[in-house]
Design a protein around this motif. Sequence first.
Motif, PDB file in Angstrom:
ATOM      1  N   ARG A 231      39.005  37.380  40.155  1.00  0.00           N
ATOM      2  CA  ARG A 231      38.303  37.676  38.895  1.00  0.00           C
ATOM      3  C   ARG A 231      39.332  37.726  37.768  1.00  0.00           C
ATOM      4  NH1 ARG A 231      38.256  42.347  41.996  1.00  0.00           N
ATOM      5  NH2 ARG A 231      39.260  44.161  41.076  1.00  0.00           N
ATOM      6  N   PRO A 232      38.878  37.727  36.531  1.00  0.00           N
ATOM      7  CA  PRO A 232      39.836  37.744  35.416  1.00  0.00           C
ATOM      8  C   PRO A 232      40.794  38.926  35.512  1.00  0.00           C
ATOM      9  CG  PRO A 232      37.627  37.312  34.607  1.00  0.00           C
ATOM     10  CD  PRO A 232      37.489  37.667  36.073  1.00  0.00           C
ATOM     11  N   SER A 233      42.055  38.635  35.302  1.00  0.00           N
ATOM     12  CA  SER A 233      43.098  39.643  35.392  1.00  0.00           C
ATOM     13  C   SER A 233      44.253  39.209  34.504  1.00  0.00           C
ATOM     14  CB  SER A 233      43.578  39.783  36.839  1.00  0.00           C
ATOM     15  OG  SER A 233      44.798  40.471  36.899  1.00  0.00           O
ATOM     16  N   TYR A 234      44.986  40.168  33.990  1.00  0.00           N
ATOM     17  CA  TYR A 234      46.147  39.828  33.172  1.00  0.00           C
ATOM     18  C   TYR A 234      47.234  39.150  33.996  1.00  0.00           C
ATOM     19  CZ  TYR A 234      48.778  43.809  35.040  1.00  0.00           C
ATOM     20  OH  TYR A 234      49.446  44.676  35.863  1.00  0.00           O
ATOM     21  N   MET A 235      47.148  39.214  35.302  1.00  0.00           N
ATOM     22  CA  MET A 235      48.151  38.602  36.162  1.00  0.00           C
ATOM     23  C   MET A 235      47.633  37.376  36.908  1.00  0.00           C
ATOM     24  SD  MET A 235      50.945  40.052  35.665  1.00  0.00           S
ATOM     25  CE  MET A 235      51.780  39.113  36.904  1.00  0.00           C
ATOM     26  N   ALA A 236      46.468  36.872  36.542  1.00  0.00           N
ATOM     27  CA  ALA A 236      45.876  35.741  37.260  1.00  0.00           C
ATOM     28  C   ALA A 236      46.808  34.536  37.303  1.00  0.00           C
ATOM     29  CB  ALA A 236      44.544  35.369  36.626  1.00  0.00           C
ATOM     30  N   PHE A 237      47.626  34.365  36.281  1.00  0.00           N
ATOM     31  CA  PHE A 237      48.548  33.222  36.250  1.00  0.00           C
ATOM     32  C   PHE A 237      49.620  33.307  37.331  1.00  0.00           C
ATOM     33  CE2 PHE A 237      50.868  36.405  33.941  1.00  0.00           C
ATOM     34  CZ  PHE A 237      52.200  36.157  34.253  1.00  0.00           C
ATOM     35  N   ALA A 238      49.905  34.496  37.819  1.00  0.00           N
ATOM     36  CA  ALA A 238      51.031  34.696  38.729  1.00  0.00           C
ATOM     37  C   ALA A 238      50.639  34.712  40.203  1.00  0.00           C
ATOM     38  CB  ALA A 238      51.739  35.997  38.388  1.00  0.00           C
ATOM     39  N   TRP A 239      49.397  35.035  40.511  1.00  0.00           N
ATOM     40  CA  TRP A 239      48.986  35.138  41.904  1.00  0.00           C
ATOM     41  C   TRP A 239      48.435  33.796  42.363  1.00  0.00           C
ATOM     42  CZ3 TRP A 239      51.737  38.856  41.318  1.00  0.00           C
ATOM     43  CH2 TRP A 239      51.428  40.094  40.757  1.00  0.00           C
ATOM     44  N   THR A 240      49.214  33.081  43.157  1.00  0.00           N
ATOM     45  CA  THR A 240      48.781  31.783  43.670  1.00  0.00           C
ATOM     46  C   THR A 240      48.784  31.806  45.192  1.00  0.00           C
ATOM     47  OG1 THR A 240      51.018  30.850  43.791  1.00  0.00           O
ATOM     48  CG2 THR A 240      49.831  30.619  41.682  1.00  0.00           C
ATOM     49  N   LYS A 241      48.082  30.857  45.797  1.00  0.00           N
ATOM     50  CA  LYS A 241      48.083  30.744  47.262  1.00  0.00           C
ATOM     51  C   LYS A 241      49.498  30.473  47.765  1.00  0.00           C
ATOM     52  CE  LYS A 241      43.359  29.091  47.555  1.00  0.00           C
ATOM     53  NZ  LYS A 241      42.477  27.967  47.858  1.00  0.00           N
TER      54      LYS A 241
END
Length: 76
Positions: free
Chosen positions: A19-29
Amino acid sequence: GALHSLDLPFLFGNFVADRPSYMAFAWTKENAAEREVMHQQMVAAMKNFVAHGDPNPPGQTVWPKWSKDQNLKTWE
């Protein structure tokens, strides 16, 4: 510069990626396994510090005792 409170997801293991998060750019598979390793290292250090007053768990990177000349811990 450094992102304030970036260490909190690593400490608590809360890597919100669905879900939208300020850290979404950093958490990848691709980096999920490394994030979990870092989380486990941080938790071990905090538990050891609370239990023994020393954050250095056996077999891990040594977190040097604070001094006025060096007060930085890096996680590798």
